[in-house]
Scaffold this motif. Sequence first.
Motif, PDB file in Angstrom:
ATOM      1  N   LEU A   1      -4.551 -12.682   1.462  1.00 46.29           N
ATOM      2  CA  LEU A   1      -5.390 -12.179   0.998  1.00 46.29           C
ATOM      3  C   LEU A   1      -5.208 -12.348  -1.077  1.00 46.29           C
ATOM      4  O   LEU A   1      -5.968 -12.730  -1.437  1.00 46.29           O
ATOM      5  CB  LEU A   1      -5.043 -11.044   0.488  1.00 46.29           C
ATOM      6  N   ASP A   2      -3.822 -12.887  -0.776  1.00 42.24           N
ATOM      7  CA  ASP A   2      -3.735 -13.412  -2.589  1.00 42.24           C
ATOM      8  C   ASP A   2      -2.613 -13.823  -2.657  1.00 42.24           C
ATOM      9  O   ASP A   2      -2.030 -13.521  -1.817  1.00 42.24           O
ATOM     10  CB  ASP A   2      -3.730 -12.019  -3.096  1.00 42.24           C
TER      11      ASP A   2
ATOM     12  N   TYR B   1      -7.981  -4.457  -2.057  1.00 47.10           N
ATOM     13  CA  TYR B   1      -8.367  -5.057  -1.035  1.00 47.10           C
ATOM     14  C   TYR B   1      -8.705  -4.584   0.585  1.00 47.10           C
ATOM     15  O   TYR B   1      -8.666  -3.682   0.826  1.00 47.10           O
ATOM     16  CB  TYR B   1      -6.832  -6.152  -0.464  1.00 47.10           C
ATOM     17  N   GLN B   2      -9.804  -5.633   1.356  1.00 47.18           N
ATOM     18  CA  GLN B   2      -9.924  -5.320   2.619  1.00 47.18           C
ATOM     19  C   GLN B   2      -9.115  -6.095   3.001  1.00 47.18           C
ATOM     20  O   GLN B   2      -8.731  -7.000   3.329  1.00 47.18           O
ATOM     21  CB  GLN B   2     -11.751  -5.508   2.752  1.00 47.18           C
TER      22      GLN B   2
ATOM     23  N   ASP C   1     -10.126  -8.050   5.224  1.00 50.47           N
ATOM     24  CA  ASP C   1     -10.765 -10.117   4.972  1.00 50.47           C
ATOM     25  C   ASP C   1     -10.808 -10.789   3.226  1.00 50.47           C
ATOM     26  O   ASP C   1     -11.232 -11.690   3.772  1.00 50.47           O
ATOM     27  CB  ASP C   1     -11.504 -10.372   6.308  1.00 50.47           C
ATOM     28  N   GLU C   2     -10.813  -9.922   2.414  1.00 53.54           N
ATOM     29  CA  GLU C   2     -11.291 -10.193   0.991  1.00 53.54           C
ATOM     30  C   GLU C   2     -10.156  -9.660   0.454  1.00 53.54           C
ATOM     31  O   GLU C   2      -9.792  -8.171   0.751  1.00 53.54           O
ATOM     32  CB  GLU C   2     -12.093 -10.600   1.214  1.00 53.54           C
ATOM     33  N   ARG C   3     -10.969  -9.274  -0.750  1.00 55.32           N
ATOM     34  CA  ARG C   3     -10.103  -8.837  -2.007  1.00 55.32           C
ATOM     35  C   ARG C   3     -11.291  -8.142  -3.280  1.00 55.32           C
ATOM     36  O   ARG C   3     -12.447  -8.312  -2.641  1.00 55.32           O
ATOM     37  CB  ARG C   3      -9.248  -9.510  -3.136  1.00 55.32           C
ATOM     38  N   GLY C   4     -11.377  -7.586  -2.660  1.00 55.06           N
ATOM     39  CA  GLY C   4     -12.267  -6.251  -3.401  1.00 55.06           C
ATOM     40  C   GLY C   4     -11.909  -6.133  -5.055  1.00 55.06           C
ATOM     41  O   GLY C   4     -11.847  -6.700  -5.944  1.00 55.06           O
TER      42      GLY C   4
ATOM     43  N   GLN D   1      -8.854   1.135   1.648  1.00 52.40           N
ATOM     44  CA  GLN D   1      -9.016  -0.610   0.768  1.00 52.40           C
ATOM     45  C   GLN D   1      -6.982  -0.281   0.717  1.00 52.40           C
ATOM     46  O   GLN D   1      -6.857   0.995   0.687  1.00 52.40           O
ATOM     47  CB  GLN D   1      -9.129  -0.434  -0.268  1.00 52.40           C
TER      48      GLN D   1
END
Length: 959
Positions: free
Chosen positions: A241-242, A273-274, A276-279, A261
Amino acid sequence: MAAYLQWRRFVFFDRETVKEPPGPDGAGGKPFALPPGIAVCDSGRGSLVFGDGGRRGRPGARRGRVSPLTVCLNRALHMEGQIWFLPRSLQLSSFQAYKLRVTHLYQLKQHSILVSVGEDEEGINPLVKVWNLEKRDGGNPLCTRIFPAIPGNKPTVVSCLTVHENLNFMAIGFADGSVVLTKGDITRDRHSKTQILHEGSYPVTGLAFRQSGKTTHLFVVTTENIQSYMLSVKDYPHLELDTHGCGLRCSSLSDPSQDLQFIVAGNECVYLYQPDERGPCFAFEGQKLIVHWYRGYLIIVSKDQKTSPKSEFAGNEAQNSDRQVLNIYDLCNKFIAYSSIFDDIVDVLAEWGSLYVLTRDGKIHVLQEKDTQTKLEACRSMLFRKNLFEMAINLAKSHHLDSDGLSEIFRQYGDHLYNKGNHDGAIQQYIRTIGKLEPSYVIRKFLDAQRIHNLTAYLQTLHLQSLANADHTTLLLNCYTKLKDSSKLEEFIKTSESEVHFDVETAIKVLRQAGYYSHAVYLAEKHAHHEWYLKIQLEDIKNYQEALRYIGKLPFDQAESNMKRYGKILMHHVPNETTELLKILCTDYRPSGDNEGPGMLEGKKANSEEFIPVFANNSRELKAFLEHMTEVQADSPQGVYDTLLELRLQNWAHEQDEQVKEKLHNEALTLLKSGRFKTVFDKALVLCQMHNFKDGVLYLYEQGKLFQQIMHYHMQNEQYKKVIEVCELYGDQEACLWEQALGYFARKEEDCKEYIAAVLKHIENKNLMPPLLVVQTLAHNSTATLSVIKDYLVNKLQKQSRQIEQDEQRIQKYREETTRIRREIEELKASPKIFQKTKCSICTSALELPSVHFLCGHSFHQHCFESYSDSDSECPTCMPENRKVMDMIRAQEQKRDLHDQFQHQLKCSNDGFSVVADYFGRGVFNKLTLITDLPSGKAAATIEAGLQRELLIHTKRST
């Protein structure tokens, strides 16, 4: 990115230091102090859980070699490896979990399961133990599982620990970058499987399970990156994710308010973060030491000053002299709910609805969140003063303020915008108060014509929420009509029936008043307001054909009532169509829109008599309607036949064409002869007399057996032959007709000898009148001479002479009979009676002794007499006749007594007629009369008694 320096600060928590409970002597109030050496902690299941960190966990402990004597002394003064439980009563308890130290604790929130990591011997030998707190083993919690925490064959330090609440997953992070996943029942060895999930070069600093439906994710954060593993799929696919991480205890999982999250706190920003992605991220600067999530709040403990160098793990261990800042952030509403400085925070725990801050000196500080009302009151004045209404609204919503409180904020916000002249914004806030704020408060502000658009929007929403009354509907429709916004008006009224949010009848009235007839008719038809539909069609649009068609589609009861109400108007403008509908309505009515087959629905019919007033000025249509009803329904109400008769008589009376008049005459007479006027004879007779319908009058007289009226009718019209005909036809039923005819002709001054002779002949044949009365009757006629009654008188006198002769002969016969009987009586008295009968009068056998003989000449065997006789002194043969005679004698005697009584009552009564009527009713004057010749003298009385048995003659006087 949001800079927290721009966020408002509030004090939504009260800070207190936990104090010891009062002792038996009442002493207390000292700050509660935990045992020294507390290194790790957690909370859940009604307790705060602490772990003893051994020598490394105590303040001032130094690394390096120590003598065995020192170790023994330390262990004597403080038992290492303890796990402590602090309930709400502050009664601290503990048990020995490890021999050296406890390094990690994880208390499940939904199960009484505690997972710990610690050491029983020197070196790097971490052991994982699973404790069942509800079960006991020698007074201590039951340890259900023990296994070493080693990724592969190389021992390494455990850096973090997390357990899934379903007890099927447990993840352990290590300083070498490995993550070990235990899948299955974590409380038992044989039902679980352990494997290395993740390997890396950077220490693992945080782990968190995320459960969404049936999908399970595991977040893994190191000092340099963040990854997400999907555990519900085989082979556990992962996603990076990061590329930056965080320090120990600087990550956490949010609650559903932030969509679960994963929160990672770096020194510059906090990232969400989710799987599958960063919030989003938030710019909260400072070195982060501890991160937690509590009831929608983000809790961050960071250094107050940047004087200490970073440790091996960013945020791992702070210097004792550092002062630390605890901030509580509301990420949704973007404000700081609380901020305070503490000295050397060990951890922040959440239990019993409060936050507990554990400091290195063993003290516990409790942060109690204020109630919603108190928080709002504390911040309202500032927010409202600075016009931060949106923040106030968000704050109230996040704290689940009741609708009344929210409505008040919306109202104040609306007032603020209204005073600033922002009417569009103000009406939006007022709309949010619907259901709580009285609508009149808002309506009064927007009654100005320039603000009618805003008022319309408010009223529309009021109707959509079904909170509008009739006045609101009226006002909204007036707004539409004034704006001439036909599209909005149509949209408002053409909603589906299930979505109607207004009073339909009120809307129809307003639209009709404003001249929007088509819209009003649409509403009335759609919502079955039949009366309004017809009223508008007939009175405003004047579409009579459409109104009639609409009535034909209505159910029977409504069609009937509306035809009674509007029938006259429709008959005036569309008489033929209205008549046809009435024919159907009164015979076999089915709504025109009914799609069912003829056999599926039975037709209904109205009372045709009730619709006669509809034809007040339409006699032609009325006649057609009534004739139709009498043809298809022979059992139509009597009023239908009465009205039809009256119509036919009127048409006959006013018709000038002889042929048509004759036809109408026959129709009326045929109707009279239909037999439908027996119960209303008088009414039919009056109608015929009013219209001088002679044949009808005579027919009704005949049907009513009013023979005298028939004769009087002919007398009035001087129809002499008809008078004689009536007497001949009905004289046998009513004999007085001849007498009346004689009196009628006797009063005529014309020459009526022919008719008088005919009447006298019949009177003579039937002996209807005494001759003297006939003479007196004809004495009034100056043209009736003696020659007229000469034959009548001669014949009458001759008949009377013959009757006298017959009577004299009968008298002579009776006298001779009487003389013979008297002679026989004398012989019986003076001469002996010789009985010469040789046969029995009963059995006709030869007479034998003993025998019985009677003076009447009958003889009997004694045994026959005894068998058949009812009396010893009477002849069985003569007894029936004798009894008849005796009964007549007794009746005569009773009549003689009754005569005396009658004469007495007649003399004494004031009303002699009532006495005579009473005796007539009792049949006194219909009894037998005894006729006999009574001899004079006392001796005749004895003779009379015997003669009456033989000399009775039955006569009957004609009355």
